[in-house]
Design a protein around this motif. Structure first.
Motif, PDB file in Angstrom:
ATOM      1  N   VAL A  82       0.675  -1.066   0.063  1.00  9.56           N
ATOM      2  CA  VAL A  82       0.059  -0.106  -0.005  1.00  9.56           C
ATOM      3  C   VAL A  82       0.855   1.223   0.024  1.00  9.56           C
ATOM      4  CG1 VAL A  82      -1.841   1.071   1.080  1.00  9.56           C
ATOM      5  CG2 VAL A  82      -1.879  -1.162   1.158  1.00  9.56           C
ATOM      6  N   TYR A  83       0.684   1.945  -0.897  1.00 11.03           N
ATOM      7  CA  TYR A  83       1.474   3.258  -1.263  1.00 11.03           C
ATOM      8  C   TYR A  83       0.402   4.488  -0.743  1.00 11.03           C
ATOM      9  CZ  TYR A  83       5.373   1.019  -3.664  1.00 11.03           C
ATOM     10  OH  TYR A  83       6.281   0.191  -3.934  1.00 11.03           O
ATOM     11  N   ALA A  84       1.005   5.504   0.065  1.00 11.52           N
ATOM     12  CA  ALA A  84       0.193   6.805   0.138  1.00 11.52           C
ATOM     13  C   ALA A  84       0.933   7.718  -0.661  1.00 11.52           C
ATOM     14  CB  ALA A  84       0.156   7.094   1.740  1.00 11.52           C
ATOM     15  N   ILE A  85       0.263   8.603  -1.401  1.00  5.21           N
ATOM     16  CA  ILE A  85       0.971   9.747  -2.121  1.00  5.21           C
ATOM     17  C   ILE A  85       0.459  10.885  -1.515  1.00  5.21           C
ATOM     18  CG2 ILE A  85       1.057  10.588  -4.346  1.00  5.21           C
ATOM     19  CD1 ILE A  85       1.525   7.686  -4.351  1.00  5.21           C
ATOM     20  N   ALA A  86       1.656  11.424  -0.506  1.00 10.13           N
ATOM     21  CA  ALA A  86       1.178  12.475   0.517  1.00 10.13           C
ATOM     22  C   ALA A  86       2.184  13.945   0.322  1.00 10.13           C
ATOM     23  CB  ALA A  86       1.134  11.930   1.932  1.00 10.13           C
ATOM     24  N   ASN A  87       1.522  14.932   0.601  1.00 14.94           N
ATOM     25  CA  ASN A  87       2.187  16.299   0.683  1.00 14.94           C
ATOM     26  C   ASN A  87       1.058  16.951   1.229  1.00 14.94           C
ATOM     27  OD1 ASN A  87       3.539  18.367   0.901  1.00 14.94           O
ATOM     28  ND2 ASN A  87       4.919  17.989  -0.905  1.00 14.94           N
ATOM     29  N   GLN A  88       1.184  17.823   2.336  1.00 14.94           N
ATOM     30  CA  GLN A  88       0.438  18.644   2.882  1.00 14.94           C
ATOM     31  C   GLN A  88       0.136  19.958   1.902  1.00 14.94           C
ATOM     32  OE1 GLN A  88       3.273  18.380   4.042  1.00 14.94           O
ATOM     33  NE2 GLN A  88       3.918  20.147   5.376  1.00 14.94           N
ATOM     34  N   LYS A  89       1.096  20.180   1.105  1.00 16.58           N
ATOM     35  CA  LYS A  89       0.864  21.202   0.230  1.00 16.58           C
ATOM     36  C   LYS A  89      -0.201  20.678  -0.908  1.00 16.58           C
ATOM     37  CE  LYS A  89       4.960  23.880   0.344  1.00 16.58           C
ATOM     38  NZ  LYS A  89       6.015  24.541  -0.719  1.00 16.58           N
TER      39      LYS A  89
ATOM     40  N   LEU B 141      -9.346  -6.218   1.122  1.00 20.50           N
ATOM     41  CA  LEU B 141      -8.778  -6.189  -0.241  1.00 20.50           C
ATOM     42  C   LEU B 141      -7.508  -6.347  -0.309  1.00 20.50           C
ATOM     43  CD1 LEU B 141     -10.877  -2.859  -1.374  1.00 20.50           C
ATOM     44  CD2 LEU B 141     -11.564  -5.240  -1.590  1.00 20.50           C
ATOM     45  N   ARG B 142      -6.871  -6.474   0.608  1.00 22.07           N
ATOM     46  CA  ARG B 142      -5.193  -6.554   0.472  1.00 22.07           C
ATOM     47  C   ARG B 142      -4.813  -7.971   0.012  1.00 22.07           C
ATOM     48  NH1 ARG B 142      -1.386  -3.206   4.638  1.00 22.07           N
ATOM     49  NH2 ARG B 142      -0.186  -4.317   3.226  1.00 22.07           N
TER      50      ARG B 142
ATOM     51  N   ALA C 234      -2.677   3.608   7.190  1.00 25.10           N
ATOM     52  CA  ALA C 234      -2.823   2.266   6.449  1.00 25.10           C
ATOM     53  C   ALA C 234      -1.650   1.739   5.354  1.00 25.10           C
ATOM     54  CB  ALA C 234      -4.235   2.432   5.300  1.00 25.10           C
ATOM     55  N   ALA C 235      -0.800   2.738   5.035  1.00 24.20           N
ATOM     56  CA  ALA C 235       0.231   2.656   4.168  1.00 24.20           C
ATOM     57  C   ALA C 235       1.403   1.676   4.485  1.00 24.20           C
ATOM     58  CB  ALA C 235       0.532   3.777   3.831  1.00 24.20           C
ATOM     59  N   ASP C 236       2.366   1.196   3.685  1.00 22.31           N
ATOM     60  CA  ASP C 236       3.449   0.870   3.917  1.00 22.31           C
ATOM     61  C   ASP C 236       4.444   1.575   3.446  1.00 22.31           C
ATOM     62  OD1 ASP C 236       2.477  -1.940   4.574  1.00 22.31           O
ATOM     63  OD2 ASP C 236       1.788  -2.111   2.315  1.00 22.31           O
ATOM     64  N   ARG C 237       4.253   2.383   2.578  1.00 22.03           N
ATOM     65  CA  ARG C 237       5.113   3.297   1.953  1.00 22.03           C
ATOM     66  C   ARG C 237       4.399   4.691   1.567  1.00 22.03           C
ATOM     67  NH1 ARG C 237       7.837  -1.111   1.683  1.00 22.03           N
ATOM     68  NH2 ARG C 237       8.090  -2.522   0.028  1.00 22.03           N
ATOM     69  N   VAL C 238       5.299   5.632   1.755  1.00 19.58           N
ATOM     70  CA  VAL C 238       4.614   7.216   1.293  1.00 19.58           C
ATOM     71  C   VAL C 238       5.742   7.583   0.092  1.00 19.58           C
ATOM     72  CG1 VAL C 238       5.832   8.164   3.192  1.00 19.58           C
ATOM     73  CG2 VAL C 238       3.999   9.253   1.876  1.00 19.58           C
ATOM     74  N   ILE C 239       5.254   8.112  -0.982  1.00 21.63           N
ATOM     75  CA  ILE C 239       5.654   9.076  -2.008  1.00 21.63           C
ATOM     76  C   ILE C 239       5.398  10.223  -1.836  1.00 21.63           C
ATOM     77  CG2 ILE C 239       5.802   9.092  -4.635  1.00 21.63           C
ATOM     78  CD1 ILE C 239       5.166   6.197  -4.861  1.00 21.63           C
ATOM     79  N   VAL C 240       6.223  11.117  -1.947  1.00 27.67           N
ATOM     80  CA  VAL C 240       5.953  12.788  -1.544  1.00 27.67           C
ATOM     81  C   VAL C 240       6.347  13.208  -2.776  1.00 27.67           C
ATOM     82  CG1 VAL C 240       6.547  14.475  -0.108  1.00 27.67           C
ATOM     83  CG2 VAL C 240       6.642  12.249   0.928  1.00 27.67           C
ATOM     84  N   PRO C 241       5.291  13.664  -3.483  1.00 25.66           N
ATOM     85  CA  PRO C 241       5.581  14.660  -4.640  1.00 25.66           C
ATOM     86  C   PRO C 241       6.192  16.073  -4.338  1.00 25.66           C
ATOM     87  CG  PRO C 241       3.467  13.603  -4.954  1.00 25.66           C
ATOM     88  CD  PRO C 241       4.069  13.331  -3.492  1.00 25.66           C
ATOM     89  N   VAL C 242       6.887  16.677  -4.825  1.00 28.64           N
ATOM     90  CA  VAL C 242       7.489  17.921  -4.577  1.00 28.64           C
ATOM     91  C   VAL C 242       7.664  18.896  -5.873  1.00 28.64           C
ATOM     92  CG1 VAL C 242       9.550  19.069  -3.749  1.00 28.64           C
ATOM     93  CG2 VAL C 242       9.020  16.939  -2.685  1.00 28.64           C
TER      94      VAL C 242
END
Ligand code: ADP
Ligand code: MG
Length: 252
Positions: A4-11, A114-115, A139-147
């Motif tokens: 599970v990947y979260a794509i996160a950045n508060q911006k 669903l996993r 819920a995530a295993d990894r997070v990708i942070v777009p900048v």
């Protein structure tokens, strides 16, 4: 068992949704069972994949218990990619969720069934560090942070990494940072090149080598309800997202 990947950045406006739907499309096209969950009440990922904003049940109904995650699975414009759309009342979830005992675990618990069914699950987070984002990060295993490679790129990143470390310590020991992704990059400008260098210097080993260029096709693709990888697979933007999907998969 899905990763599970979260794509996160508060911006806002840094390319989270664009990245979530394009990586999902690339991975699904490569034949992996892939699910994209729209965790943002703005429902941009839902709409960007050709699904109506009002489609329900969606994540909202899944979180409130009105529907199971399975019942919310929806097909979209990309063959083989399934979506859990945002759902009609998701904006209210930021207020409702914290009232639920143990709300931080709610997204994880509801997606758990669903996993087994998917190999990749991607969570497109809203532009805040509110309860929905926290739920996604738990819920995530990894997070990708777009900048976005703009002047204020570094601002907020240190704080975001602190928050991720806190969540890892208190709520989700499995969570790791898959990487930071430079988006909307303009290599022709000095600013673009300077920001890229600065981010790589500040966070060595953490920045994906693939960089997403600013590209008109990427920006217009959602108006066709398509990821750019389907809207114009030979555009510079699509090629970058194909590369990125390979890099993400290679990092495991
Ligand atoms: P976020 O989800 O972080 O708020 P989005 O992915 O919605 O950000 O991107 C913000 C805006 O920028 C959208 O209109 C999107 O289409 C556009 N955009 C994103 N990436 C690119 C790119 N590489 N080139 C051109 N436009 C882009
Ligand atoms: Mg978004």
């Amino acid at each position: 068992m899905a990763t599970v990947y979260a794509i996160a950045n508060q911006k806002g406006g840094v390319g989270k949704t664009t990245t979530a739907l394009n990586i999902s499309a690339c991975i699904a096209e490569a034949g992996y069972r892939t699910l994209l969950v729209d965790v943002d009440p703005q429902a941009n990922a839902t709409v960007g994949l050709g699904i109506a904003r009002t489609q329900s049940p969606g994540l909202y109904e899944v979180l409130t218990g009105e529907a199971t995650a399975e019942e919310a699975l929806t097909d979209c414009s990309v063959a083989g990619l399934q979506v859990i759309p945002a759902g009609a009342g998701l904006a209210g979830a930021n207020v409702e969720l914290p009232r639920i005992e143990g709300f931080e675990q709610r997204v994880r618990e509801r997606l758990q069934p669903l996993r087994e069914r998917f190999q990749y699950i991607l969570l497109d987070c809203p532009p805040s560090l509110g309860p929905l984002t926290v739920g996604a990060l738990v819920a995530a295993d990894r997070v990708i942070v777009p900048v976005q490679t703009e002047y204020f790129a570094l601002e907020g990143l240190a704080g975001l990494l602190d928050t991720l470390a806190l969540i890892q310590r208190e709520l989700n020991p499995r969570l790791t940072v898959a990487g930071m992704l430079l988006t909307m990059h303009d290599n022709r400008t000095r600013l673009g090149r300077d920001v890229e260098r600065e981010v790589r210097e500040h966070f060595p080993d953490l920045v994906f080598s693939t960089v997403i260029p600013r590209n008109v096709r990427v920006g217009e693709a959602p108006s066709y309800g398509l990821p750019v990888t389907h809207h114009d697979p030979h555009s510079a933007g699509a090629e970058a997202y194909f590369e990125l999907a390979k890099e993400v998969a290679a990092r495991g």
